[in-house]
Motif scaffolding. Structure first.
Motif, short mmCIF file in Angstrom:
data_model
loop_
_atom_site.label_atom_id
_atom_site.label_comp_id
_atom_site.label_asym_id
_atom_site.label_seq_id
_atom_site.Cartn_x
_atom_site.Cartn_y
_atom_site.Cartn_z
N GLN A 172 -9.55 13.03 5.89
CA GLN A 172 -9.61 11.88 4.99
C GLN A 172 -8.23 11.31 4.72
O GLN A 172 -8.05 10.10 4.67
CB GLN A 172 -10.29 12.25 3.67
N LEU A 173 -7.25 12.21 4.58
CA LEU A 173 -5.87 11.74 4.35
C LEU A 173 -5.40 10.92 5.55
O LEU A 173 -4.83 9.84 5.39
CB LEU A 173 -4.92 12.92 4.12
N ALA A 174 -5.67 11.45 6.74
CA ALA A 174 -5.23 10.74 7.95
C ALA A 174 -5.94 9.39 8.06
O ALA A 174 -5.34 8.39 8.46
CB ALA A 174 -5.50 11.59 9.19
N ALA A 175 -7.23 9.38 7.66
CA ALA A 175 -7.99 8.12 7.75
C ALA A 175 -7.50 7.10 6.72
O ALA A 175 -7.70 5.90 6.90
CB ALA A 175 -9.47 8.40 7.54
N MET A 176 -6.85 7.59 5.67
CA MET A 176 -6.38 6.67 4.62
C MET A 176 -5.26 5.77 5.11
O MET A 176 -4.94 4.78 4.47
CB MET A 176 -5.91 7.47 3.39
N GLU A 177 -4.63 6.13 6.25
CA GLU A 177 -3.55 5.29 6.74
C GLU A 177 -4.04 3.87 7.02
O GLU A 177 -3.32 2.90 6.87
CB GLU A 177 -2.91 5.87 8.01
N THR B 30 0.84 -1.21 0.00
CA THR B 30 0.00 0.00 0.00
C THR B 30 0.87 1.25 0.00
O THR B 30 0.64 2.18 -0.79
CB THR B 30 -0.95 0.01 1.23
N ASP C 9 -6.38 2.33 5.37
CA ASP C 9 -6.79 1.61 4.16
C ASP C 9 -5.68 0.66 3.73
O ASP C 9 -4.52 1.01 3.80
CB ASP C 9 -7.02 2.60 3.00
N ARG C 10 -6.06 -0.48 3.29
CA ARG C 10 -5.07 -1.44 2.81
C ARG C 10 -5.40 -1.89 1.40
O ARG C 10 -6.54 -2.24 1.12
CB ARG C 10 -5.06 -2.70 3.69
N MET C 11 -4.40 -1.85 0.54
CA MET C 11 -4.57 -2.45 -0.78
C MET C 11 -4.01 -3.86 -0.69
O MET C 11 -3.03 -4.09 0.03
CB MET C 11 -3.76 -1.67 -1.82
N SER C 12 -4.61 -4.76 -1.42
CA SER C 12 -4.11 -6.14 -1.36
C SER C 12 -2.86 -6.27 -2.20
O SER C 12 -2.84 -5.87 -3.36
CB SER C 12 -5.17 -7.10 -1.89
N ASP D 225 0.92 13.60 5.68
CA ASP D 225 -0.51 13.72 5.98
C ASP D 225 -1.22 12.37 6.12
O ASP D 225 -2.26 12.29 6.77
CB ASP D 225 -1.20 14.56 4.89
N ILE D 226 -0.67 11.33 5.51
CA ILE D 226 -1.31 10.02 5.68
C ILE D 226 -0.62 9.24 6.80
O ILE D 226 -1.27 8.70 7.68
CB ILE D 226 -1.29 9.20 4.37
N VAL E 145 -4.50 21.70 8.29
CA VAL E 145 -3.96 20.37 8.58
C VAL E 145 -3.34 20.33 9.97
O VAL E 145 -3.57 19.41 10.74
CB VAL E 145 -2.90 19.97 7.52
N ARG F 248 -11.43 18.90 5.98
CA ARG F 248 -12.05 17.62 5.57
C ARG F 248 -11.02 16.74 4.85
O ARG F 248 -10.94 15.55 5.09
CB ARG F 248 -13.23 17.88 4.63
N ILE F 249 -10.25 17.37 3.99
CA ILE F 249 -9.23 16.62 3.24
C ILE F 249 -8.20 16.01 4.20
O ILE F 249 -7.85 14.84 4.08
CB ILE F 249 -8.51 17.55 2.22
#
Lengths: 193, 110
Positions: B49-54, A43, B56-59, A154-155, B17, B45-46
């Protein structure tokens, strides 16, 4: 009656046991660590380099480097944090290599938005889902150097110093890149809204 | 859209941010300009969302584990402290072997 053990603590203990075994050359233990962390590594690689094939190569090389460097891992940080650093360094090496051979696929990628994200999370709904899709596409359109800084800051919440250190640039340069990247991100999102 | 809004954009984004105030030269403008305030809200908001993307997992590709593990075949899991002495030993042994072979070469009888 004693309380049941915290699952994350149990997982952590199991992981440190696997790391200790892998450090002694136990490949089965390392394979278990690869299974546990390959999605995270892939990822991050995908976010940094964009192109899925290149990300796959970066993830492979990262895990091979991790195996070779594992004896040096002292457990001061979490294994995933350490793997993130190895991933960033590997992605950086790949990028330089690609730049040398020019036909760099780093900036021509459009598939990332369609990547199989974990759709089970409750926040994946309606407006937020749409915003995230746009955000991923906007991130994807950023120049590679700017995207890397936004992804790491940021991520993943890295500090400017950590970013500067891993990318071989000064802290000021990292701040400037972040500055520009965020401005560009906002404009791009405004334009795509 | 004014030039000031454009100049203030990165500072507004950073403030959204990091949660701090907009940097001084643009602070007054950012608090009075509706456009900049809208950008600030959008960036908050961005950032969320960016922080929440941490999380997220791609397979990873299905063959990644196999590719990694098969690349390790023949790769000794040596501690880094052992690698250099081992390399030196190998170099010395091969040098000694080369000298030995050279000395045992057939020589013309004089």
């Amino acid at each position: 009656m004693s309380n049941p053990p915290d699952p994350s603590q149990v997982e952590g203990e199991r992981e440190s046991e696997l790391v200790a075994r892998a450090q002694k050359g136990d490949r089965a233990a390392f394979a278990a660590l690869v299974r546990a962390h390959q999605d995270e590594v892939y990822t991050l690689a995908r976010r940094l380099v964009g192109d899925p094939h290149l990300a796959s190569d970066v993830a492979q090389e990262t895990l091979i480097r991790a195996w070779r460097a594992l004896p040096k891992f002292r457990g001061d940080s979490k294994l995933s944090t350490w793997l993130y650093r190895v991933t960033v360094n590997t992605a950086w090496t790949h990028k330089k290599r690609a730049a040398r051979h020019r036909a760099s696929p780093i900036d021509d990628h459009t598939e990332i938005a369609a990547a199989p994200y974990d759709a089970g999370a409750p926040e994946f709904a309606g407006e937020i889902l749409e915003l995230r899709g746009r955000l991923r596409r906007s991130l994807d359109r950023l120049p590679a150097a700017q995207r890397e800084v936004v992804v790491l800051k940021d991520i993943y919440g890295w500090s400017h110093a950590e970013i500067a250190d891993s990318m071989g640039i000064t802290v000021t340069a990292a701040k400037v890149r972040l500055h520009r990247a965020r401005a560009r991100l906002v404009k791009d999102l405004e334009a795509s809204a | 859209m004014s030039v000031v809004c454009e100049l203030a954009a990165p500072f507004v984004a950073n403030s959204a941010v990091d949660g701090g105030e907009v940097m001084r030269p643009f602070r007054v403008h950012a608090t009075t300009c509706l456009k900049c305030q809208a950008r600030h809200v959008a960036m908050v908001r961005i950032a969320r969302q960016l922080a929440a993307m941490e999380g997220d997992r791609m397979s990873a590709p299905l063959d990644l584990e196999w590719r990694v593990m098969s690349s390790l075949e023949g790769d000794l899991a040596l501690a880094s402290s052992w690698r250099r002495p081992l390399a030196w030993t190998a170099a010395i042994v091969s040098m000694a072997a080369a000298v030995l072979i050279w000395r045992q070469r057939p020589r013309p009888v004089s």
